[in-house]
Design a protein around this motif. Structure first.
Motif, PDB file in Angstrom:
ATOM      1  N   THR A 198      28.413  64.729  25.560  1.00  0.00           N
ATOM      2  CA  THR A 198      28.822  63.494  26.228  1.00  0.00           C
ATOM      3  C   THR A 198      27.698  62.930  27.085  1.00  0.00           C
ATOM      4  O   THR A 198      27.379  61.738  27.010  1.00  0.00           O
ATOM      5  CB  THR A 198      30.066  63.747  27.101  1.00  0.00           C
ATOM      6  N   LEU A 199      27.083  63.781  27.897  1.00  0.00           N
ATOM      7  CA  LEU A 199      26.003  63.324  28.767  1.00  0.00           C
ATOM      8  C   LEU A 199      24.806  62.845  27.936  1.00  0.00           C
ATOM      9  O   LEU A 199      24.197  61.817  28.247  1.00  0.00           O
ATOM     10  CB  LEU A 199      25.579  64.452  29.697  1.00  0.00           C
ATOM     11  N   ALA A 239      30.876  62.490  20.051  1.00  0.00           N
ATOM     12  CA  ALA A 239      29.683  61.940  20.697  1.00  0.00           C
ATOM     13  C   ALA A 239      28.713  61.368  19.665  1.00  0.00           C
ATOM     14  O   ALA A 239      28.111  60.309  19.878  1.00  0.00           O
ATOM     15  CB  ALA A 239      28.999  63.017  21.538  1.00  0.00           C
ATOM     16  N   ILE A 240      28.553  62.059  18.549  1.00  0.00           N
ATOM     17  CA  ILE A 240      27.646  61.586  17.500  1.00  0.00           C
ATOM     18  C   ILE A 240      28.161  60.290  16.898  1.00  0.00           C
ATOM     19  O   ILE A 240      27.409  59.321  16.712  1.00  0.00           O
ATOM     20  CB  ILE A 240      27.483  62.671  16.413  1.00  0.00           C
ATOM     21  N   ILE A 241      29.451  60.241  16.598  1.00  0.00           N
ATOM     22  CA  ILE A 241      30.031  59.042  15.997  1.00  0.00           C
ATOM     23  C   ILE A 241      29.937  57.856  16.951  1.00  0.00           C
ATOM     24  O   ILE A 241      29.547  56.748  16.568  1.00  0.00           O
ATOM     25  CB  ILE A 241      31.502  59.305  15.600  1.00  0.00           C
ATOM     26  N   VAL A 242      30.286  58.085  18.230  1.00  0.00           N
ATOM     27  CA  VAL A 242      30.233  57.006  19.213  1.00  0.00           C
ATOM     28  C   VAL A 242      28.799  56.512  19.396  1.00  0.00           C
ATOM     29  O   VAL A 242      28.550  55.298  19.477  1.00  0.00           O
ATOM     30  CB  VAL A 242      30.817  57.482  20.565  1.00  0.00           C
ATOM     31  N   VAL A 281      30.983  52.406  28.353  1.00  0.00           N
ATOM     32  CA  VAL A 281      32.033  52.435  27.330  1.00  0.00           C
ATOM     33  C   VAL A 281      32.043  53.788  26.618  1.00  0.00           C
ATOM     34  O   VAL A 281      33.101  54.378  26.366  1.00  0.00           O
ATOM     35  CB  VAL A 281      31.827  51.290  26.317  1.00  0.00           C
ATOM     36  N   ALA A 282      30.852  54.285  26.297  1.00  0.00           N
ATOM     37  CA  ALA A 282      30.761  55.582  25.629  1.00  0.00           C
ATOM     38  C   ALA A 282      31.350  56.687  26.497  1.00  0.00           C
ATOM     39  O   ALA A 282      32.085  57.560  25.999  1.00  0.00           O
ATOM     40  CB  ALA A 282      29.305  55.892  25.293  1.00  0.00           C
ATOM     41  N   PHE A 283      31.066  56.661  27.788  1.00  0.00           N
ATOM     42  CA  PHE A 283      31.577  57.693  28.691  1.00  0.00           C
ATOM     43  C   PHE A 283      33.097  57.664  28.750  1.00  0.00           C
ATOM     44  O   PHE A 283      33.748  58.718  28.671  1.00  0.00           O
ATOM     45  CB  PHE A 283      30.989  57.497  30.086  1.00  0.00           C
ATOM     46  N   LYS A 330      27.219  63.858  37.185  1.00  0.00           N
ATOM     47  CA  LYS A 330      26.023  63.737  36.348  1.00  0.00           C
ATOM     48  C   LYS A 330      25.906  62.328  35.774  1.00  0.00           C
ATOM     49  O   LYS A 330      24.820  61.741  35.760  1.00  0.00           O
ATOM     50  CB  LYS A 330      26.077  64.759  35.210  1.00  0.00           C
ATOM     51  N   PHE A 331      27.019  61.788  35.316  1.00  0.00           N
ATOM     52  CA  PHE A 331      27.000  60.443  34.748  1.00  0.00           C
ATOM     53  C   PHE A 331      26.608  59.415  35.808  1.00  0.00           C
ATOM     54  O   PHE A 331      25.842  58.486  35.524  1.00  0.00           O
ATOM     55  CB  PHE A 331      28.366  60.111  34.162  1.00  0.00           C
TER      56      PHE A 331
END
Length: 404
Positions: free
Chosen positions: A172-173, A212-215, A362-364, A383-384
């Motif tokens: 995710t990060l 995460a890869i797809i997003v 948006v990804a987060f 972290k984000f």
């Protein structure tokens, strides 16, 4: 602040175990269950209040300029008190997941450009080391700081852990960092930016985060297409950039083909084919609602009962959604409070960033809803915040200058 940020970004539960702190396990003292960065954040905030005099006035001033951060801090403290008063475990999770990011944002209110420049350098350095370590772990089969439960690792989980410990939090990060770079965040030079994106994408595969890869591919690809269409519409396509893209495309295709031929994507494809029951767990978790009375779902059921029902239902790996997990363990009212607080907090973080942060934001939001994330004990939100604030310099607030 730089030291605290380094500990947040680079020190995982697996690394803490190596130095003798049982952060993720069930045994050991309660003081070990709170992340060291949370202690540092509390000390930094207290030190700033005392150093500038009149702590009460400084708290009121900070609340005026960062109300959502104070709301999130209050929600985290309320959750910790609720857990403690009910005699349950997990109060440390409320501190690390919600209080820590709120304090980080409060500390970043009046940081100057020089301090934020140092923070950006730190973010790039940690993410580069994290990616390279993940690739080394994939190549050697040796995980240096994996997630441990009282010292025991999950031998069936062969995904790289690197500095972040949890593979899904790591993915995710990394995805948010890649999308921030794609969208123009930070001050890296073009070639350095492209190199960093390439390394992070390779590492993202080793972390095994399918969502995460797809997003990343969907949002990053859509952003690239939009930028290309805008350039065509303006009729201003740099000849050098076009020539570089023409040369790079076949090289990238060849590199991907070579990696595929060498088995680099086999583990990831295996997770798509057989996810170990992860998809079924996301369906089975809804069955728990029918086994609990409405009053308990609103105010919070007995956590021991929820644990028993979870294991009976076959959810040994946990509840794969943060809001549902909080509802099942702390009740709907607490889940509503935290959801509102986190939403307002992310809006507040966005308001303090320059334009262009929408892609990683948006990804987060999408990715934290694909696994337990904020429903458990994690420093992912802090972290984000550090990554976003570092790469998108916050808009200075002159009214907050010289105050907490």
């Amino acid at each position: 602040m730089v030291l605290t940020s380094l500990i947040i970004l680079a020190v995982s539960g697996g690394l803490l175990w190596v130095v003798g702190i049982n952060y993720d396990g069930l045994t050991g003292g309660q003081a070990q269950k709170v992340h060291p960065a949370s202690y540092l954040c509390v000390l930094l905030v207290a030190w700033q209040m005392l150093r500038r005099g009149n702590p009460v006035a400084n708290v009121v001033s900070a609340a005026e300029h960062a109300p959502a951060s104070f709301l999130l801090a209050a929600a985290g403290i309320a959750m910790a008190l609720q857990i403690t008063l009910r005699g349950a475990s997990g109060a440390a999770g409320a501190i690390d997941s919600f209080l820590q990011p709120a304090l980080v944002m409060i500390l970043l209110i009046d940081r100057d450009a020089r301090s934020l420049g140092r923070l950006e350098t730190l973010v790039h350095a940690v993410m580069a080391v994290n990616a390279l370590l993940g690739i080394v772990e994939f190549a050697t089969g040796q995980r240096f700081f994996p997630f441990r439960l009282d010292g025991a690792t999950f031998e069936t989980d062969t995904r790289s852990a690197a500095l972040q410990g949890h593979p899904l939090g790591n993915a995710t990060l990394t995805a948010c960092y890649v999308l921030a770079l794609i969208a123009g965040g930070g001050s890296l030079k073009p070639l350095t930016r492209l190199g960093m994106i390439a390394v992070q994408l390779v590492a993202l595969v080793t972390f095994g985060g399918r969502s995460a890869i797809i997003v990343t591919l969907l949002l990053g690809g859509a952003f690239g297409i939009v930028q290309l269409l805008r350039a065509v519409a303006r009729g201003r396509i740099p000849l050098l950039a076009a020539a570089g893209a023409a040369c790079a495309l076949p090289l990238v295709a060849s590199a991907v083909a070579a990696l595929a031929f060498g088995g680099f994507f086999d583990a990831l494809l295996g997770r798509f084919a057989a996810d170990g029951g992860s998809a079924n767990a996301r369906v089975a978790m809804f069955d728990l609602f029918s086994r609990l009375p409405l009053r308990d779902l609103v105010l919070g059921p007995d956590p021991t009962l929820v644990d028993s029902l979870r294991r009976i239902t076959g959810l040994e790996w946990g509840i794969e959604h943060p809001i549902i997990r909080v509802v099942l363990y702390q009740g709907g009212l607490m889940a509503l409070l935290l959801t509102v607080a986190v939403t307002l907090f992310l809006c507040e973080v966005g308001r303090r960033c320059r334009p262009g942060f929408a892609l990683p934001m948006v990804a987060f939001v999408i990715l934290i809803n694909t696994f337990e994330s904020l429903g458990g004990k994690t420093t992912l939100l802090a972290k984000f915040v550090l990554v976003l604030v570092a790469l998108y310099r916050p808009i200075p607030d002159n009214r907050a200058a010289g105050r907490l």
